[in-house]
Design a protein around this motif. Sequence first.
Motif, PDB file in Angstrom:
ATOM      1  N   PHE A 127     -20.473 -83.329   0.074  1.00 29.20           N
ATOM      2  CA  PHE A 127     -21.850 -83.029   0.450  1.00 29.20           C
ATOM      3  C   PHE A 127     -21.941 -82.274   1.772  1.00 29.20           C
ATOM      4  N   ARG A 128     -21.138 -82.670   2.754  1.00 29.21           N
ATOM      5  CA  ARG A 128     -21.292 -82.208   4.140  1.00 29.21           C
ATOM      6  C   ARG A 128     -20.249 -81.191   4.586  1.00 29.21           C
ATOM      7  N   GLY A 129     -19.089 -81.202   3.960  1.00 29.45           N
ATOM      8  CA  GLY A 129     -17.981 -80.377   4.423  1.00 29.45           C
ATOM      9  C   GLY A 129     -16.938 -81.246   5.094  1.00 29.45           C
ATOM     10  N   ARG A 130     -15.760 -80.670   5.317  1.00 29.45           N
ATOM     11  CA  ARG A 130     -14.615 -81.421   5.829  1.00 29.45           C
ATOM     12  C   ARG A 130     -14.624 -81.444   7.360  1.00 29.45           C
ATOM     13  N   PRO A 131     -14.392 -82.610   7.978  1.00 30.84           N
ATOM     14  CA  PRO A 131     -14.281 -82.647   9.442  1.00 30.84           C
ATOM     15  C   PRO A 131     -12.903 -82.164   9.879  1.00 30.84           C
ATOM     16  N   GLN A 132     -12.792 -81.760  11.120  1.00 30.39           N
ATOM     17  CA  GLN A 132     -11.476 -81.400  11.649  1.00 30.39           C
ATOM     18  C   GLN A 132     -10.651 -82.646  11.929  1.00 30.39           C
ATOM     19  N   ALA A 133     -11.333 -83.722  12.373  1.00 31.49           N
ATOM     20  CA  ALA A 133     -10.618 -84.962  12.701  1.00 31.49           C
ATOM     21  C   ALA A 133     -11.512 -86.166  12.441  1.00 31.49           C
ATOM     22  N   GLY A 144      -3.833 -98.384   6.202  1.00 33.82           N
ATOM     23  CA  GLY A 144      -3.135 -98.401   4.909  1.00 33.82           C
ATOM     24  C   GLY A 144      -2.782 -97.004   4.424  1.00 33.82           C
ATOM     25  N   LYS A 145      -2.094 -96.964   3.299  1.00 38.85           N
ATOM     26  CA  LYS A 145      -1.601 -95.701   2.755  1.00 38.85           C
ATOM     27  C   LYS A 145      -2.708 -94.801   2.207  1.00 38.85           C
ATOM     28  N   ALA A 146      -3.762 -95.395   1.644  1.00 35.01           N
ATOM     29  CA  ALA A 146      -4.786 -94.602   0.957  1.00 35.01           C
ATOM     30  C   ALA A 146      -5.438 -93.586   1.887  1.00 35.01           C
ATOM     31  N   LEU A 147      -5.904 -93.999   3.050  1.00 36.93           N
ATOM     32  CA  LEU A 147      -6.578 -93.090   3.967  1.00 36.93           C
ATOM     33  C   LEU A 147      -5.597 -92.112   4.606  1.00 36.93           C
ATOM     34  N   ASP A 148      -4.396 -92.582   4.903  1.00 41.38           N
ATOM     35  CA  ASP A 148      -3.379 -91.707   5.478  1.00 41.38           C
ATOM     36  C   ASP A 148      -3.023 -90.575   4.510  1.00 41.38           C
ATOM     37  N   LEU A 149      -2.830 -90.901   3.249  1.00 41.24           N
ATOM     38  CA  LEU A 149      -2.507 -89.894   2.243  1.00 41.24           C
ATOM     39  C   LEU A 149      -3.659 -88.915   2.043  1.00 41.24           C
ATOM     40  N   TRP A 150      -4.882 -89.421   1.993  1.00 40.25           N
ATOM     41  CA  TRP A 150      -6.053 -88.551   1.784  1.00 40.25           C
ATOM     42  C   TRP A 150      -6.240 -87.570   2.945  1.00 40.25           C
ATOM     43  N   GLY A 155      -5.910 -82.132   4.992  1.00 38.27           N
ATOM     44  CA  GLY A 155      -5.676 -81.400   6.241  1.00 38.27           C
ATOM     45  C   GLY A 155      -6.538 -81.878   7.398  1.00 38.27           C
ATOM     46  N   ILE A 156      -6.989 -83.110   7.350  1.00 37.04           N
ATOM     47  CA  ILE A 156      -7.814 -83.681   8.420  1.00 37.04           C
ATOM     48  C   ILE A 156      -6.910 -84.407   9.405  1.00 37.04           C
ATOM     49  N   THR A 157      -7.087 -84.149  10.688  1.00 40.28           N
ATOM     50  CA  THR A 157      -6.338 -84.856  11.718  1.00 40.28           C
ATOM     51  C   THR A 157      -6.855 -86.289  11.790  1.00 40.28           C
ATOM     52  N   TYR A 158      -5.929 -87.247  11.789  1.00 38.97           N
ATOM     53  CA  TYR A 158      -6.295 -88.653  11.760  1.00 38.97           C
ATOM     54  C   TYR A 158      -5.899 -89.290  13.081  1.00 38.97           C
ATOM     55  N   LEU A 159      -6.886 -89.755  13.851  1.00 35.49           N
ATOM     56  CA  LEU A 159      -6.653 -90.326  15.174  1.00 35.49           C
ATOM     57  C   LEU A 159      -6.990 -91.814  15.169  1.00 35.49           C
ATOM     58  N   PHE A 160      -6.227 -92.588  15.939  1.00 33.95           N
ATOM     59  CA  PHE A 160      -6.485 -94.013  16.093  1.00 33.95           C
ATOM     60  C   PHE A 160      -6.824 -94.299  17.553  1.00 33.95           C
ATOM     61  N   THR A 161      -7.684 -95.293  17.774  1.00 40.16           N
ATOM     62  CA  THR A 161      -7.897 -95.777  19.128  1.00 40.16           C
ATOM     63  C   THR A 161      -6.777 -96.767  19.441  1.00 40.16           C
ATOM     64  N   ARG A 162      -6.545 -96.987  20.719  1.00 43.56           N
ATOM     65  CA  ARG A 162      -5.554 -97.982  21.103  1.00 43.56           C
ATOM     66  C   ARG A 162      -6.100 -99.376  20.797  1.00 43.56           C
ATOM     67  N   SER A 163      -5.236-100.303  20.488  1.00 42.67           N
ATOM     68  CA  SER A 163      -5.655-101.669  20.161  1.00 42.67           C
ATOM     69  C   SER A 163      -6.425-102.282  21.323  1.00 42.67           C
ATOM     70  N   GLY A 164      -7.546-102.907  21.005  1.00 39.86           N
ATOM     71  CA  GLY A 164      -8.347-103.562  22.026  1.00 39.86           C
ATOM     72  C   GLY A 164      -9.127-102.619  22.910  1.00 39.86           C
ATOM     73  N   LYS A 165      -9.300-101.353  22.493  1.00 37.05           N
ATOM     74  CA  LYS A 165     -10.016-100.362  23.307  1.00 37.05           C
ATOM     75  C   LYS A 165     -11.176 -99.748  22.518  1.00 37.05           C
ATOM     76  N   PRO A 166     -12.224-100.523  22.239  1.00 42.30           N
ATOM     77  CA  PRO A 166     -13.347 -99.963  21.485  1.00 42.30           C
ATOM     78  C   PRO A 166     -14.070 -98.852  22.232  1.00 42.30           C
ATOM     79  N   VAL A 167     -13.897 -98.780  23.559  1.00 40.76           N
ATOM     80  CA  VAL A 167     -14.557 -97.715  24.321  1.00 40.76           C
ATOM     81  C   VAL A 167     -13.985 -96.334  24.015  1.00 40.76           C
TER      82      VAL A 167
END
Length: 193
Positions: A127-133, A144-150, A155-167
Motif C-alpha cells: 500500500f505505502r511502498g518499501r522503507p529503507q530501514a 526470529g528467522k521470518a522477519l530477518d529473511l523478509w 532489501g530493507i536494512t534491519y536495525l535493532f536497539t540495544r537491550s534495555g534502551k527503549p530511548v
Amino acid sequence: MKDLVLIERLRALASERPRFGYRRLHLFLKRDELPINLGRVYRAESLAVRWKVRRKLAMGERQKKPVVSAANQRWSLDFMSDQLASGQRFRVLNVVDHFTRECLAMHVGVSITGHDVVRELAAVVRFRGRPQAIITDNGPEFVGKALDLWTHETGITYLFTRSGKPVENTYIESFNGRLRDECSNLQWFQSLE
C-alpha cells in the motif's frame, strides 16, 4: 451567556477526552465556532491534564542518529499488551513512520508471531511502498528467522536497539505511550473486534 455555553461545552469535551490538553480541545471548540480565550477558561475550570512526575535519569553518551528527511526512510515497530474485559491478554503490533509520525499499521491478536509481523509489513509495503530501514527492539517476534529473511529478500536494512534502551526507538515508544494514555487506559474492550 457565551461563557456559560463555552464552559459547558469545554467540560463536556474534557470529560469525553480526559487526556486531551487545552490546545487539542481548542480545535474542537473552533469547529463549534465558539470564540474564546481558551487558556483563561481552561485554567479557571481546573481542567489541566495531570502528568506523572518523571525522575531524572543519569545521562550517558548519546549516539548521533541519522536525520530522517522523507517518508519511508525508517519505520519503527513495537508491541503493546493489554487485556479484554474477560481477562484474556492481547497484543497490538504498531508500525510508525519516523518522518510523517503516522501509524501505518495496528495489528491486534492474542498471539502474534514473526510470520504475522511479516504478513502485516508486506501489506503495508504493498500500500505505502518499501522503507529503507526498519528498527525494532530484540523481542522474540523480531529476532526470529521470518522477519530477518523478509528484510533480506526485500532489501530493507534491519536495525535493532540495544537491550534495555527503549530511548533508541523513541518514535514508537512515544506513539505507544500516547495510545495507551488516550485510548487503551480509557476503554474497556469486550472482544478483539
